[in-house]
Design a protein around this motif. Structure first.
Motif, short mmCIF file in Angstrom:
data_model
loop_
_atom_site.label_atom_id
_atom_site.label_comp_id
_atom_site.label_asym_id
_atom_site.label_seq_id
_atom_site.Cartn_x
_atom_site.Cartn_y
_atom_site.Cartn_z
N MET B 53 14.81 -26.70 -51.21
CA MET B 53 16.17 -26.20 -51.32
C MET B 53 16.29 -25.03 -50.33
O MET B 53 15.39 -24.20 -50.25
CB MET B 53 16.44 -25.73 -52.75
N LEU B 54 17.39 -25.03 -49.59
CA LEU B 54 17.67 -23.93 -48.67
C LEU B 54 18.82 -23.10 -49.22
O LEU B 54 19.91 -23.64 -49.45
CB LEU B 54 18.03 -24.46 -47.27
N ARG B 55 18.57 -21.82 -49.42
CA ARG B 55 19.61 -20.92 -49.93
C ARG B 55 20.10 -20.05 -48.78
O ARG B 55 19.34 -19.29 -48.19
CB ARG B 55 19.05 -20.06 -51.05
N VAL B 56 21.37 -20.18 -48.47
CA VAL B 56 21.98 -19.47 -47.35
C VAL B 56 22.84 -18.33 -47.89
O VAL B 56 23.64 -18.54 -48.81
CB VAL B 56 22.85 -20.44 -46.52
N ALA B 57 22.68 -17.16 -47.30
CA ALA B 57 23.45 -15.99 -47.74
C ALA B 57 24.88 -16.07 -47.23
O ALA B 57 25.12 -16.46 -46.09
CB ALA B 57 22.80 -14.71 -47.23
N ILE B 58 25.81 -15.72 -48.10
CA ILE B 58 27.20 -15.49 -47.67
C ILE B 58 27.46 -14.03 -47.98
O ILE B 58 27.90 -13.69 -49.07
CB ILE B 58 28.17 -16.44 -48.40
N PRO B 59 27.09 -13.15 -47.04
CA PRO B 59 27.13 -11.72 -47.34
C PRO B 59 28.49 -11.29 -47.88
O PRO B 59 29.53 -11.67 -47.32
CB PRO B 59 26.82 -11.07 -45.99
N TYR B 60 28.43 -10.54 -48.99
CA TYR B 60 29.62 -10.09 -49.72
C TYR B 60 30.66 -11.20 -49.86
O TYR B 60 31.85 -10.95 -49.96
CB TYR B 60 30.23 -8.81 -49.11
N GLY B 61 30.20 -12.44 -49.86
CA GLY B 61 31.06 -13.58 -50.18
C GLY B 61 32.12 -13.91 -49.16
O GLY B 61 33.03 -14.69 -49.44
N THR B 62 32.02 -13.34 -47.95
CA THR B 62 33.09 -13.52 -46.97
C THR B 62 32.71 -14.55 -45.90
O THR B 62 31.61 -14.51 -45.36
CB THR B 62 33.39 -12.16 -46.29
N LEU B 63 33.64 -15.45 -45.61
CA LEU B 63 33.42 -16.49 -44.60
C LEU B 63 34.64 -16.60 -43.69
O LEU B 63 35.77 -16.52 -44.15
CB LEU B 63 33.27 -17.86 -45.27
N ARG B 64 34.38 -16.86 -42.41
CA ARG B 64 35.44 -17.28 -41.50
C ARG B 64 35.53 -18.81 -41.56
O ARG B 64 34.58 -19.48 -41.97
CB ARG B 64 35.12 -16.88 -40.06
N ALA B 65 36.64 -19.34 -41.05
CA ALA B 65 36.82 -20.79 -41.08
C ALA B 65 35.69 -21.51 -40.36
O ALA B 65 35.14 -22.50 -40.84
CB ALA B 65 38.18 -21.16 -40.47
N GLU B 66 35.30 -21.00 -39.18
CA GLU B 66 34.25 -21.70 -38.42
C GLU B 66 32.91 -21.67 -39.17
O GLU B 66 32.11 -22.58 -39.03
CB GLU B 66 34.09 -21.09 -37.01
N GLN B 67 32.70 -20.63 -39.98
CA GLN B 67 31.47 -20.58 -40.76
C GLN B 67 31.50 -21.63 -41.87
O GLN B 67 30.50 -22.32 -42.12
CB GLN B 67 31.27 -19.17 -41.34
#
Lengths: 99, 556
Positions: B53-67
């Motif tokens: 399993m790969l766990r990827v961080a989404i720092p402080y829960g914020t994403l751009r559309a391209e991410q």
């Protein structure tokens, strides 16, 4: 009288794919539990575990899992091993897709 | 939004290069699993029940559309077409092969994402209020502070072999949407006499020994905060119990030594450390903060919203449950539920991720958030765009109108995926959501949070659910314990156990009996489940669950 030995199989995850695999009597790693070697003798089971643990370049997380001996081969005695052999219950993929 | 500096990009690229070589050496047999395991854990790679399993961080829960689009690309290319959003603002891929993971990490780095410190005994992904920068009740955006902490903690030489993992959450609002009192450190940003700083809370946590965090400092000004945090982690690093992993978290250290002693030690340590922070941290903070400037909100009429709200009952129901107050006039915060009735909580398909990315780009100032409640948030949408957004969501199975309702369930992966689990969580969540959808009761029941964990580690936050469910292994059979009265907000409370647990077959009817008891006993439709429980206590619910058997055993 010594306590009866619960039959076991050797299981692990394949090193690269991570897939659940079982050690067969002819030293292959099979994804299918019915093909696993059922170990009914404690000393033999320990020996097989040592041998399996030496195969570090093929598998990861080797251990002995309790099984019951049935007409269609080893059957898990605990639900964890039952889930491991079938895959997750929420999607039709993992092992249950082919079983 | 924060963009990587050259330093960040080089750091992640170098770590990925190292890990690629480590994977190659594991595969060619140069490294044993014992040697390799610490490396993979430094990079978010776990071995679970059925696969890696790969766990990827989404720092402080914020994403751009391209991410978000890249997350979809990973799901499609190297996984089985979906990803699982977690209670710690991460995304987990359940089926990568070991050989593909270096490719996945390079792909993530191309959009400024990584999996560093998403496992192991380090300072983990820093989480924040998912309404950050948008909420009407916000005092300060918590994300610049969270990013500062991320940079300070990443590869911090003193903190790479801590007694145990260490989790930090930050909020800058009145309401606590980040469960800060259930973290090793919780920060609540506030102003004191015009000085921006943080209330620092330590020693909270769920797991096998749930504790509510205690305030160690009422106000630490921003300038002092990094040194103060370093002092806290440093004191724990020295005192923390390395002899027993179940007693290693800071909550136990605080409990054993008492908050006053910990505070005194932290203050001594702070006095020593503070002079070494000579101002570069504040320059960095200002650079980071500038990147979190609010988007250019537009001033436009909201007639389209009002018309659709009046005309379309489906839109109205969605608007009533899934929208929250935004600080800019004419704007709203829209939550996209990943809890369609019968679906796996927190899962999104690659196609759904792309749809959400497209909406964010077209209507949402290019921003998405992941909430700890396993939903996706469009933090900045103009109300006039909401009818169109809703129509797109509906076409892709993303318009479930259930935020905060009984089917908006937090569930950990449980024994369907997790190697630590003692029972399944997902099927229980699916069955409860399906059942209450059949009964058409959930809007009548109103605000009711069910949270399910498949083991005592409590990733599903069961202790703070209004109804908490904990899956255990009782003599080789799945068994589910129920707690009532937990609260995940600024009035954090741990639930009380009802009594003996229930089998997998019994648990859904048991939950139904609890809800029926609530409906029968509430004073009126305005009294929420939690309010009713606080007024009534356990007794009526115990009676509903166990009937006269409870009385008999009490008499015995």
């Amino acid at each position: 009288m010594p306590r009866a030995f619960t039959p076991k199989v050797i299981t692990a995850n394949a090193l690269i794919s991570g897939e659940v695999v079982y050690l067969t009597a002819d030293d292959r790693w099979s994804p299918h539990l019915p093909q696993a070697e059922l170990l009914t003798d404690e000393a033999h089971a320990q020996l097989r575990l040592v041998e399996a643990n030496a195969r570090q370049s093929e598998v990861v997380g080797v251990y002995l899992a309790d099984m019951a001996s049935t007409d269609h081969g080893p059957e898990p005695t605990h639900f964890r091993e039952d889930f491991r052999r079938r895959g997750p219950s929420n999607y039709d993929h993992g092992k249950q897709a082919v079983l | 939004m924060y963009s990587y500096t050259d330093f960040d990009a080089a750091f992640v690229a170098e770590r990925n290069r190292q890990f690629r070589a480590q994977v190659a050496r594991r595969i060619d047999g140069s490294l044993t699993e014992d040697e390799f395991k610490p490396f993979r854990l430094m990079n978010g790679v776990y071995l679970q029940l059925h696969a890696y399993m790969l766990r990827v961080a989404i720092p402080y829960g914020t994403l751009r559309a391209e991410q978000m689009e890249m997350l979809a690309h990973l799901a499609e290319t190297w996984d089985k077409g979906y990803g699982h959003f977690t209670t710690r603002q991460n995304i987990q891929y359940n089926w990568p092969t070991l050989g593909d993971i270096p490719e996945m990490l390079d792909a993530l780095a191309s959009v400024e994402m990584h999996a560093i410190q998403t496992s192991g005994n380090t300072i983990r992904n820093v989480t924040a209020d998912h309404f950050a920068g948008a909420a009407a009740d916000e005092i300060a955006d918590p994300r610049p502070v969270a990013e500062l902490i991320r940079q300070w903690s990443t590869d911090h030489p003193e903190f790479q072999a801590l007694p145990r993992k260490f989790k930090v959450a930050v909020t800058g609002a009145q309401a606590d949407r980040a469960v800060i009192r259930a973290h090793d450190i919780g920060l609540r940003l506030h102003e004191q006499n015009g000085d921006l700083g943080a209330e620092v809370i330590v020693g909270g946590g769920l797991g096998r020994t749930p504790m509510i965090g205690k305030t160690i400092a009422d106000h630490v000004s921003l300038d002092d905060l990094p040194a103060y945090l370093e002092a806290v982690v440093s004191v724990w690093n020295l005192l923390g119990r390395r002899d027993n992993k179940y007693k290693a978290r800071i909550k136990i250290t605080v409990h054993e030594h008492g908050i006053d002693e910990i505070r005194a030690r932290v203050e001594d340590r702070f006095a020593l450390i503070r002079p070494t922070f000579t101002g570069a941290h504040m320059d960095l903070y200002e650079e980071i903060r500038a990147q979190f400037a609010p988007p250019g909100f537009r001033n436009a009429p909201t007639d389209a919203f009002d018309t659709a709200y009046a005309a379309d009952p489906v839109f109205r129901a969605w608007a009533d449950t899934n929208l929250s107050a935004h600080k800019a006039p004419g704007y709203a915060i829209a939550q996209i539920s990943l809890k369609a009735h019968g679906a796996t909580p927190g899962d999104a398909s690659a196609e759904q991720m792309r749809v959400m990315a497209r909406i964010a780009r077209a209507y949402g100032h290019d921003e998405l958030r992941i909430s700890h409640e396993q939903n996706v948030v469009l933090p900045h949408v103009h109300k006039s765009d909401l009818p169109e957004i809703h129509a797109i969501l509906k076409a892709h199975g993303l318009a479930t109108a259930n935020i905060g309702l009984i089917s908006d369930i937090i569930a950990c992966p449980g024994m369907d995926y997790c190697a630590l689990a003692t029972a399944r969580s997902i099927p229980i969540a699916q069955q409860i959501a399906t059942r209450f959808d059949e009964l058409k009761l959930e809007h009548d029941v109103g605000d009711l949070k069910i949270k399910i964990s498949g083991c005592i580690n409590a990733c599903g936050h069961h202790h703070v659910g209004h109804i908490g469910i904990l899956g255990l292994d009782r003599a080789g059979v799945e068994n589910y314990q129920v707690t009532l009265g937990g609260d995940h907000t600024e009035t954090l409370a741990l639930g009380d156990r009802t009594g003996p647990g229930f089998s997998a077959e019994e648990i859904v009817p048991a939950i139904e009996r609890i809800v029926t008891a609530y409906l029968n006993h509430r004073e009126n439709a305005e009294e929420s489940f939690l309010q009713a429980y606080r007024r009534l206590g356990m007794e009526p619910f115990k009676q509903a669950l166990y009937g006269d058997a409870a009385k008999r055993s009490q008499a015995a």
